[in-house]
Design a protein around this motif. Structure first.
Motif, mmCIF file in Angstrom:
data_model
loop_
_atom_site.group_PDB
_atom_site.id
_atom_site.type_symbol
_atom_site.label_atom_id
_atom_site.label_comp_id
_atom_site.label_asym_id
_atom_site.label_seq_id
_atom_site.Cartn_x
_atom_site.Cartn_y
_atom_site.Cartn_z
ATOM 1 N N ASP A 12 11.659 -33.967 50.247
ATOM 2 C CA ASP A 12 10.767 -32.812 50.780
ATOM 3 C C ASP A 12 10.818 -32.854 52.461
ATOM 4 O OD1 ASP A 12 9.604 -32.104 48.342
ATOM 5 O OD2 ASP A 12 8.783 -34.327 48.149
ATOM 6 N N VAL A 15 12.950 -30.219 52.951
ATOM 7 C CA VAL A 15 12.366 -28.937 52.790
ATOM 8 C C VAL A 15 11.459 -28.491 53.847
ATOM 9 C CG1 VAL A 15 10.904 -27.548 51.208
ATOM 10 C CG2 VAL A 15 12.450 -29.023 50.452
ATOM 11 N N LYS A 145 5.981 -32.167 43.793
ATOM 12 C CA LYS A 145 6.986 -31.901 44.791
ATOM 13 C C LYS A 145 7.202 -30.399 44.837
ATOM 14 C CE LYS A 145 9.867 -35.961 45.401
ATOM 15 N NZ LYS A 145 11.159 -36.434 45.413
ATOM 16 N N GLY A 148 4.116 -28.760 46.184
ATOM 17 C CA GLY A 148 3.956 -29.332 47.891
ATOM 18 C C GLY A 148 3.032 -30.180 47.715
ATOM 19 N N GLY A 157 4.758 -30.856 55.630
ATOM 20 C CA GLY A 157 4.498 -29.634 54.820
ATOM 21 C C GLY A 157 3.380 -28.895 54.877
ATOM 22 N N PHE A 162 6.467 -24.624 49.182
ATOM 23 C CA PHE A 162 7.583 -25.193 48.426
ATOM 24 C C PHE A 162 8.046 -24.551 47.306
ATOM 25 C CE2 PHE A 162 5.773 -28.414 51.047
ATOM 26 C CZ PHE A 162 6.569 -29.410 51.343
#
Length: 201
Positions: A12, A15, A145, A148, A157, A162
């Protein structure tokens, strides 16, 4: 847990840092990883730590947050993005066709699957875990995941979509470029072998 598949190996970060951009290791990082893999280290450092050290010495910056190939969480999450895209596209096409040519006898598509349903399918497809407790942990990790919440629990994040990021990665991935990069990397490794430098792809 292995280095590649453990829940603490958090993709993540990439991401969050690269939403809507390229993901994964650069060709140069993959070349360094091939050299690192062919030369085991006795110090106990992971390949990621060794790659970071090499990148820092060579170009002055660390490697991408998650360059290791074959991470099952990542592959499962991209698959979930692809399936969510398909579910939404089927729903939208059905609604569009009804507007253009109303046909009440047409069979409507299934509703878009929930994050939980996609995570359960992905867990079975990519992990095949028979132990119920372990499967439950994998499903929850993938679901969090994808939404998010996994990253946000760690203070990361916030403001990142996500789900949209995984859909983007699933739909926009350039397999032609990936194939060309893989072919070039193999040629470089073959040349290095002629010079006595071992690599392992």
């Amino acid at each position: 847990m292995s280095e590649q598949n453990g829940p603490d190996n958090i993709f993540d970060d990439a991401v969050v840092a690269n939403a809507g951009q390229a993901f994964g290791a650069s060709p140069f990082e993959r070349l360094l990883l091939a050299i690192i893999s062919a030369h085991p280290d006795q110090s106990g450092k992971t390949s990621k730590q060794r790659l970071d050290a090499a990148m820092k010495m060579l170009v002055g910056e660390r490697a991408t947050p998650h360059p290791e190939p074959g991470n099952r969480d990542d592959r499962a999450l991209i698959w979930m993005g692809s399936e969510r895209h398909i579910d939404k596209a089927n729903r939208d096409m059905y609604a569009l066709n009804l507007r253009i040519k109303p046909d009440r006898t047409a069979t409507p598509p299934r509703k878009p699957r929930s994050d939980l349903a996609l995570a359960e399918e992905a867990a079975d497809l990519f992990f095949g875990q028979e132990n119920a407790e372990a499967r439950h942990a994998i499903v929850n990790r993938l679901r969090e995941k994808f939404s998010g919440s996994y990253a946000r629990k760690q203070g990361k994040g916030h403001g990142v979509d996500f789900e949209a990021t995984y859909i983007y990665r699933a739909v926009e991935h350039d397999y032609v470029q990936e194939s060309l990069e893989a072919e070039t990397l193999k040629r470089v490794c073959d040349a290095l072998a002629e010079w006595g430098v071992a690599t392992k792809l």
